[in-house]
Design an enzyme around this catalytic site. Structure first.
Site, PDB file in Angstrom:
ATOM      1  CE1 TYR A  54      -9.778 -57.645   5.325  1.00  0.00           C
ATOM      2  CE2 TYR A  54      -8.896 -59.544   4.163  1.00  0.00           C
ATOM      3  CZ  TYR A  54      -8.898 -58.698   5.262  1.00  0.00           C
ATOM      4  OH  TYR A  54      -8.043 -58.917   6.303  1.00  0.00           O
TER       5      TYR A  54
ATOM      6  CG  ASN B 265      -8.042 -64.154   3.009  1.00  0.00           C
ATOM      7  OD1 ASN B 265      -8.372 -65.293   2.679  1.00  0.00           O
ATOM      8  ND2 ASN B 265      -6.790 -63.753   2.996  1.00  0.00           N
TER       9      ASN B 265
ATOM     10  CG  ASN C 112     -11.934 -60.618   8.183  1.00  0.00           C
ATOM     11  OD1 ASN C 112     -11.772 -60.207   9.332  1.00  0.00           O
ATOM     12  ND2 ASN C 112     -11.164 -60.256   7.167  1.00  0.00           N
TER      13      ASN C 112
ATOM     14  CG  HIS D 101      -7.994 -59.648  -0.927  1.00  0.00           C
ATOM     15  ND1 HIS D 101      -8.363 -60.977  -0.830  1.00  0.00           N
ATOM     16  CD2 HIS D 101      -7.322 -59.351   0.225  1.00  0.00           C
ATOM     17  CE1 HIS D 101      -7.934 -61.456   0.341  1.00  0.00           C
ATOM     18  NE2 HIS D 101      -7.312 -60.490   0.991  1.00  0.00           N
TER      19      HIS D 101
ATOM     20  CB  THR E  91      -1.839 -57.036   5.480  1.00  0.00           C
ATOM     21  OG1 THR E  91      -2.796 -56.964   4.419  1.00  0.00           O
ATOM     22  CG2 THR E  91      -1.996 -55.849   6.402  1.00  0.00           C
TER      23      THR E  91
END
Ligand SMILES: Cc1cc2nc3c(=O)[nH]c(=O)nc-3n(C[C@H](O)[C@H](O)[C@H](O)COP(=O)(O)O)c2cc1C
Length: 358
Positions: A178, A176, A233, A173, A23
């Protein structure tokens, strides 16, 4: 083996080096890709495969400022010169579809979009916003079972848009912390419907997205990234995590997906993966296996020659070295990454990393 070509579905990669998804927040406030992104990715096209930064598949998934999307015609049109520039330079590029889920703030979302997750539990971290600086993450709406099919269709629409934009494929994805991992992870997902309560139920959303996108654009154009034991996260390990991910890898392999991409974030401060887990996941997944996380040339070469991985991904070294392939080949020193400009707008720390002079 690093520099040997690799047959990969309908394409041939010119080496086994993958640029890991990163990102960089260089799109517009409306999540439209910009011209400097074409320069950035084309500069790195000597990598066998580029996986883009996380790309929002839907307005609800655009929870960070200036991340690009693939949910409207303007975004598709803006991606076309980027994929073209990479192809013109002899490279290949997959779009990483990242639905941010609860890793989000409403100030970053397009009007009318909402923060969603598997459970109505806010991410206990701050989210950066351009208008108000860092803010507590917005509380999410827990998706009703009846709303989930529409979210799966958002991924399908984005996968089709990726094809229209000229990408060679997509990476889901599921790492992580999400949205997809918000369903996979038992620390957050305490649902009692068909999407929670057992390993098979927690895996269901990921599999539905993989099946639907593979049907839409071809399984050989759909890869997936996972990060069991990842702490980012507010995820973290849970009882039965290894067995659940091995079962997931088995089912993903049966779909004949393009690849399984394993994140090892020990290099980013997460706990180390159990020593045998990567091999278990690779054995379970019938297909191309990508290893990533803190690799240097010697480690990457060893993974390939030992058969522990088919492709190897580099993140920060590719960010800081447009000519990483040439530097690894020649043994030249690497530029270090400038952390201060990872997520800031503009060309500084983005397109201006120096290349070797002949
Ligand atoms: C600036 C930055 C942004 C990142 N963004 C993403 C992302 O959008 N999607 C993702 O899956 N991983 C992301 N990552 C993680 C990287 O893909 C990679 O797993 C991590 O940097 C470790 O690999 P490395 O040691 O080769 O850098 C990001 C990492 C960095 C440094």
């Amino acid at each position: 083996m690093l520099f040997e070509p690799f047959e990969f579905g309908r394409i041939t990669l010119r080496n086994r080096l993958v640029m890991a998804p990163m990102t960089r927040n260089r799109a517009t406030a409306d999540h439209v890709p910009t011209a400097i992104m074409a320069t950035y990715y084309a500069q790195r096209a000597s990598m066998g495969l580029i996986v883009t930064e996380g790309v929002a598949p839907s307005p609800d998934g655009a929870g960070y400022p200036r991340i690009p999307g693939l949910y409207n015609a303007e975004q598709v049109a803006a991606w076309q010169p980027i994929t073209q520039a990479v192809h013109d330079a002899g490279g290949h590029i997959f779009a990483q579809l990242m639905h941010t889920g609860r890793a989000s703030h409403v100030a970053n979302l397009p009007a009318g979009a909402r923060v969603v997750s598997s459970a109505a539990v806010a991410l206990p971290d701050a989210i950066y916003t351009d208008s108000q600086g860092p803010q507590p993450a917005s509380p999410p709406h827990a998706l009703e079972a009846s709303e989930i099919a529409a979210v799966v269709q958002e991924f399908v629409a984005a996968a089709r848009h990726a094809m229209d934009a000229g990408f060679d494929g997509i990476e889901l994805h599921a790492a992580n912390g999400y949205l997809i991992e918000q369903f996979l992870n038992a620390n957050l997902n305490t649902r009692t419907d068909a999407y929670g309560g057992s390993a098979a139920n927690r895996n269901r959303f990921a599999l539905e997205v993989a099946i639907a996108t593979a049907e839409a654009i071809g399984a050989d154009r759909v890869g997936i990234r996972i990060s069991p034991h990842g702490a980012f996260n507010a995820m973290g390990a849970f009882e039965g995590v290894d067995e659940q991910f091995v079962a997931l890898a088995t089912e993903l392999g049966a779909l004949k997906l393009a690849y399984l991409h394993l994140v090892n974030h020990a290099s980013m401060g997460a706990p180390a993966l159990p020593a045998t887990l990567p091999a278990q996941l690779k054995a379970a997944f019938d297909g191309v296996f990508i290893a990533s996380g803190g690799l240097d040339r010697a480690q990457a070469e060893a993974l390939l020659t030992s058969g522990a991985a088919d492709l190897v991904a580099f993140g920060r070294p590719a960010l800081a070295n447009p000519d990483l392939v040439e530097r690894l080949r020649s043994g030249a020193p690497l530029n270090g990454p400038d952390f201060a400009t990872f997520y800031t707008p503009g060309e500084a720390g983005y397109t201006d990393y120096p290349v070797l002079t002949p």
